[in-house]
Design an enzyme around this catalytic site. Structure first.
Site, PDB file in Angstrom:
ATOM      1  N   LYS A  46       2.076   7.374 -10.023  1.00 63.68           N
ATOM      2  CA  LYS A  46       2.011   6.035  -9.465  1.00 63.68           C
ATOM      3  C   LYS A  46       1.046   5.952  -8.275  1.00 63.68           C
ATOM      4  CE  LYS A  46       6.943   5.320 -10.364  1.00 63.68           C
ATOM      5  NZ  LYS A  46       8.248   5.179  -9.658  1.00 63.68           N
ATOM      6  N   GLY A  47       0.770   7.084  -7.654  1.00 64.79           N
ATOM      7  CA  GLY A  47       0.149   7.077  -6.323  1.00 64.79           C
ATOM      8  C   GLY A  47      -1.185   6.374  -6.207  1.00 64.79           C
ATOM      9  N   ASP A 106      -3.786  17.987  -3.438  1.00 68.65           N
ATOM     10  CA  ASP A 106      -3.100  18.848  -2.472  1.00 68.65           C
ATOM     11  C   ASP A 106      -3.272  20.300  -2.951  1.00 68.65           C
ATOM     12  OD1 ASP A 106      -1.365  19.663  -0.448  1.00 68.65           O
ATOM     13  OD2 ASP A 106       0.440  19.034  -1.476  1.00 68.65           O
ATOM     14  N   VAL A 156       1.091  12.304   3.879  1.00 65.43           N
ATOM     15  CA  VAL A 156       0.508  10.974   4.026  1.00 65.43           C
ATOM     16  C   VAL A 156       1.240   9.979   3.127  1.00 65.43           C
ATOM     17  CG1 VAL A 156      -1.635   9.641   3.920  1.00 65.43           C
ATOM     18  CG2 VAL A 156      -1.707  12.088   4.462  1.00 65.43           C
ATOM     19  N   ARG A 168       5.111   3.080  -0.335  1.00 69.07           N
ATOM     20  CA  ARG A 168       3.906   2.814  -1.130  1.00 69.07           C
ATOM     21  C   ARG A 168       3.239   1.499  -0.717  1.00 69.07           C
ATOM     22  NH1 ARG A 168       3.690   6.498  -5.366  1.00 69.07           N
ATOM     23  NH2 ARG A 168       5.671   7.036  -6.352  1.00 69.07           N
TER      24      ARG A 168
END
Ligand code: IMP
Length: 183
Positions: A46-47, A106, A156, A168
């Site tokens: 979803k990010g 990441d 973050v 979000r």
């Protein structure tokens, strides 16, 4: 009413104006590189949903948009390395130019998995645009062609990024100061 988000929980890293400026620069570079082509943007859910929608609208190119849902963390903040597909692409991508739009790279484990999947489906070319990069945390080497911002070892949230599905909807990119324990 209690302030949201609680000011003690977050610290702003990039304001909406700074993000918009950087998205414009990324779009400019991508549009130059893809001139004459019609890429498929594969937004990783979803990010990347906020970033992908801003980036797509800043790109003066004929493009298609696909969504690939993956889950890599469960509800915690530490990568398990196990990637689960939660929503697949809706069209074949054979012989297409694919631009993967990621929120953050990441450890690189999620992106390595996604790259393998896209390549296995016969894409003609694959590039990666990540809003954020955390190079100090990398565990596998992955190519990231376009990076919005490089950050240190902060967690973050905002602009699409979450912690346990919260935050979000923050318009800025923020460091989460009170990171909950992993499950
Ligand atoms: P990786 O597999 O460790 O590279 O993690 C990739 C995914 O983990 C990203 O697409 C995010 O969804 C999530 N992630 C990693 N770091 C953060 C962070 O700082 N904030 C929110 N999500 C993160």
């Amino acid at each position: 009413m209690r302030e949201y988000p609680p000011p003690e929980a977050i610290r702003t890293l990039y304001t909406p104006a700074a993000i918009a400026a950087r998205v414009g620069e990324l779009a400019h570079a991508i549009a130059n590189d893809y001139a004459g082509r019609s890429p498929i943007l594969v937004a990783i859910l979803k990010g990347s949903f906020v970033f992908a929608s801003d980036l797509a609208r800043a790109l003066p190119l004929p493009l298609r948009i696909e969504f690939l849902g993956v889950r890599s963390y469960g509800s915690g903040t530490v990568s398990t390395g196990a990637v689960q597909i939660t929503q697949d692409l809706t069209h074949p991508i054979e012989n297409q130019d694919i631009l993967i739009v990621e929120d953050i790279v990441d450890t690189g484990l999620t992106l390595a998995y996604i790259l393998g999947l896209i390549q296995a489906r016969g894409a003609r070319s694959v590039r990666v645009c990540a809003l954020l990069d955390k190079p100090s945390r990398r565990r596998v080497e992955v190519p990231v062609d376009y990076v919005g911002f490089s950050v240190g070892d902060a967690f973050v949230v905002g602009y699409g990024l979450d912690c346990a599905e919260q935050y979000r909807n923050l318009p800025a990119l923020c460091e989460l100061l009170q990171v909950p324990d992993s499950p």
